[in-house]
Design an enzyme around this catalytic site. Structure first.
Site, PDB file in Angstrom:
ATOM      1  N   LYS A 112       0.857  -1.191   0.000  1.00 36.48           N
ATOM      2  CA  LYS A 112       0.000   0.000   0.000  1.00 36.48           C
ATOM      3  C   LYS A 112       0.887   1.232   0.000  1.00 36.48           C
ATOM      4  O   LYS A 112       1.814   1.337   0.808  1.00 36.48           O
ATOM      5  CB  LYS A 112      -0.923   0.004   1.226  1.00 36.48           C
ATOM      6  CG  LYS A 112      -1.945   1.141   1.186  1.00 36.48           C
ATOM      7  CD  LYS A 112      -2.898   1.100   2.372  1.00 36.48           C
ATOM      8  CE  LYS A 112      -2.399   1.843   3.574  1.00 36.48           C
ATOM      9  NZ  LYS A 112      -2.241   3.299   3.394  1.00 36.48           N
ATOM     10  N   ASP A 125      -3.423   4.261  -1.695  1.00 34.16           N
ATOM     11  CA  ASP A 125      -4.456   4.655  -0.733  1.00 34.16           C
ATOM     12  C   ASP A 125      -4.848   6.115  -0.984  1.00 34.16           C
ATOM     13  O   ASP A 125      -4.649   6.984  -0.142  1.00 34.16           O
ATOM     14  CB  ASP A 125      -3.899   4.453   0.689  1.00 34.16           C
ATOM     15  CG  ASP A 125      -4.959   4.558   1.756  1.00 34.16           C
ATOM     16  OD1 ASP A 125      -6.144   4.745   1.411  1.00 34.16           O
ATOM     17  OD2 ASP A 125      -4.598   4.467   2.941  1.00 34.16           O
ATOM     18  N   ARG A 126      -5.426   6.377  -2.142  1.00 37.81           N
ATOM     19  CA  ARG A 126      -5.678   7.742  -2.607  1.00 37.81           C
ATOM     20  C   ARG A 126      -6.887   8.382  -1.935  1.00 37.81           C
ATOM     21  O   ARG A 126      -7.015   9.583  -1.878  1.00 37.81           O
ATOM     22  CB  ARG A 126      -5.862   7.702  -4.139  1.00 37.81           C
ATOM     23  CG  ARG A 126      -6.339   8.963  -4.801  1.00 37.81           C
ATOM     24  CD  ARG A 126      -5.309  10.094  -4.674  1.00 37.81           C
ATOM     25  NE  ARG A 126      -5.708  11.261  -5.422  1.00 37.81           N
ATOM     26  CZ  ARG A 126      -6.675  12.116  -5.066  1.00 37.81           C
ATOM     27  NH1 ARG A 126      -7.357  11.896  -3.957  1.00 37.81           N
ATOM     28  NH2 ARG A 126      -6.958  13.166  -5.805  1.00 37.81           N
ATOM     29  N   LYS A 127      -7.797   7.575  -1.463  1.00 38.16           N
ATOM     30  CA  LYS A 127      -9.051   8.068  -0.855  1.00 38.16           C
ATOM     31  C   LYS A 127      -9.729   9.098  -1.765  1.00 38.16           C
ATOM     32  O   LYS A 127      -9.987  10.239  -1.386  1.00 38.16           O
ATOM     33  CB  LYS A 127      -8.818   8.628   0.547  1.00 38.16           C
ATOM     34  CG  LYS A 127      -8.273   7.570   1.517  1.00 38.16           C
ATOM     35  CD  LYS A 127      -8.144   8.086   2.920  1.00 38.16           C
ATOM     36  CE  LYS A 127      -7.606   7.051   3.888  1.00 38.16           C
ATOM     37  NZ  LYS A 127      -6.168   6.767   3.747  1.00 38.16           N
ATOM     38  N   GLY A 187     -17.480  11.793 -10.353  1.00 35.91           N
ATOM     39  CA  GLY A 187     -16.902  10.796 -11.252  1.00 35.91           C
ATOM     40  C   GLY A 187     -15.913  11.338 -12.267  1.00 35.91           C
ATOM     41  O   GLY A 187     -14.816  10.813 -12.434  1.00 35.91           O
TER      42      GLY A 187
HETATM   43  P1  5BU Z   1      -0.061   2.412  10.660  1.00 34.12           P
HETATM   44  O1  5BU Z   1       1.330   2.927  10.735  1.00 34.12           O
HETATM   45  O2  5BU Z   1      -0.153   0.874  10.686  1.00 34.12           O
HETATM   46  O3  5BU Z   1      -0.964   3.076  11.665  1.00 34.12           O
HETATM   47  O4  5BU Z   1      -0.553   2.871   9.203  1.00 34.12           O
HETATM   48  C1  5BU Z   1      -1.870   2.703   8.786  1.00 34.12           C
HETATM   49  C2  5BU Z   1      -2.006   2.994   7.308  1.00 34.12           C
HETATM   50  O5  5BU Z   1      -3.333   2.719   6.919  1.00 34.12           O
HETATM   51  C3  5BU Z   1      -1.732   4.446   6.903  1.00 34.12           C
HETATM   52  O6  5BU Z   1      -1.123   4.429   5.629  1.00 34.12           O
HETATM   53  C4  5BU Z   1      -3.117   5.078   6.801  1.00 34.12           C
HETATM   54  O7  5BU Z   1      -3.222   6.055   5.787  1.00 34.12           O
HETATM   55  C5  5BU Z   1      -3.973   3.896   6.426  1.00 34.12           C
HETATM   56  N1  5BU Z   1      -5.343   3.957   6.947  1.00 34.12           N
HETATM   57  C6  5BU Z   1      -5.656   3.962   8.287  1.00 34.12           C
HETATM   58  O8  5BU Z   1      -4.778   3.916   9.132  1.00 34.12           O
HETATM   59  N2  5BU Z   1      -6.961   3.990   8.675  1.00 34.12           N
HETATM   60  C7  5BU Z   1      -7.984   4.047   7.810  1.00 34.12           C
HETATM   61  O9  5BU Z   1      -9.152   4.042   8.210  1.00 34.12           O
HETATM   62  C8  5BU Z   1      -7.646   4.043   6.420  1.00 34.12           C
HETATM   63  C9  5BU Z   1      -6.341   3.982   6.023  1.00 34.12           C
HETATM   64 BR1  5BU Z   1      -8.975   4.101   5.176  1.00 34.12          BR
END
Ligand code: 5BU
Length: 267
Positions: free
Chosen positions: A60, A91-93, A98
């Site tokens: 990711k 993980d662009r969100k 559209g």
């Molecule tokens: P961590 O270091 O394990 O806390 O990283 C979590 C990753 O997952 C990080 O890249 C966030 O952008 C991503 N993430 C998140 O933590 N929670 C969410 O709800 C979503 C993405 Br959607």
């Protein structure tokens, strides 16, 4: 172990090539770990993938975190990750209408060319999924969207009544929806989500760390084994791996925990 043995009906009935690929790689590597490679420069990203690439099943990225990003360096990195048999997940969100989401798949980062999976909020409605689908189609690719049904952060507004249910309803019937992001930090919320989603789509979960006390700035953590047992198909782990004293050992540990939990879930 063969994917059919592990995933059963979900493997046999699966029509999405990317989901099949994920299930296959997970079995080959015996890992349900998605590495959140939240590093700020290309050197560290390359080192990390060399070190832990064999113990994870998808990578990711947050492409806009990189200080020294260049097209060539990125392409090289993605090529390296693909050689490790990893799905690439940006993980662009997305969350715009559209036609703009479609354009945002191009631009400087041009994620439609290298991302197999991408995240989107459905706050703007289902057109975001159509736009992303069209962007991939234009470059002759077919990717999958992970739709945010829940989040791991405290106080997130996806928890407001009705929102998650509406997202599930739209996502379940859309062919570009690969699955849903669920809250890995709360097993009971995950079980609820799995019940509503059924078996047809993936649930991938951030907010997972063996040391639940390491959460900062509103992040919440839950136990990786609990997440899988509650219905998650992949644990998304970032700092739990890259901040560990030995990231390789940490990745192996998360892989073992996730795989054993899946075996237990299949029993
Ligand atoms: P961590 O270091 O394990 O806390 O990283 C979590 C990753 O997952 C990080 O890249 C966030 O952008 C991503 N993430 C998140 O933590 N929670 C969410 O709800 C979503 C993405 Br959607």
């Amino acid at each position: 172990m063969s994917p059919a043995t592990i995933w059963g009906e979900r493997w046999l009935n699966c029509e999405q090539p990317i989901a099949r690929k994920y299930m296959e790689v997970a079995c080959n590597k015996q890992s349900l770990v998605v590495l959140a490679a939240d590093k700020n420069n290309m050197g560290e990203l390359n080192d990390l993938i060399e070190e832990v690439g064999d113990y994870i099943s998808a990578l990711k990225t947050h492409v806009d975190l990189i200080d020294d990003w260049s097209k060539d360096a990125w392409n090289e990195f993605i090529t390296k990750a693909k050689k490790k048999d990893l799905l690439i997940f940006e993980d662009r969100k997305h969350g715009d209408i559209g036609k703009i989401a479609k354009k945002q798949m191009g631009g400087v980062y041009n994620s439609r060319e290298w991302a197999d999976l991408i995240t989107a909020h459905l706050i703007s409605g289902s057109s975001v999924l159509d736009g992303i689908h069209e962007a991939w189609s234009e470059v002759n690719r077919k990717g999958g969207v992970l739709v945010l049904a829940q989040m791991s952060s405290e106080g997130n507004l996806l928890e407001l009544p009705g929102y998650t249910d509406s997202v599930i309803e739209i996502g379940k019937s859309h062919s570009t929806c690969f699955g849903f992001i669920g809250n890995g930090s709360r097993p009971n919320e995950l079980s609820e989500l799995r019940k509503k989603v059924g078996q047809g789509k993936m649930i991938w979960t951030p907010g997972v760390n063996i040391n639940v006390n390491e959460a900062v700035l509103g992040q919440r953590y839950g136990d990786p084994k609990e997440a899988i047992l509650s219905g998650s198909d992949a644990i998304i782990v970032g700092s739990g791996i890259y901040n560990a004293e030995n990231p390789k050992d940490a990745a192996k540990k998360y892989a073992d925990i996730s795989w054993n939990a899946l075996l237990q879930r299949c029993e």
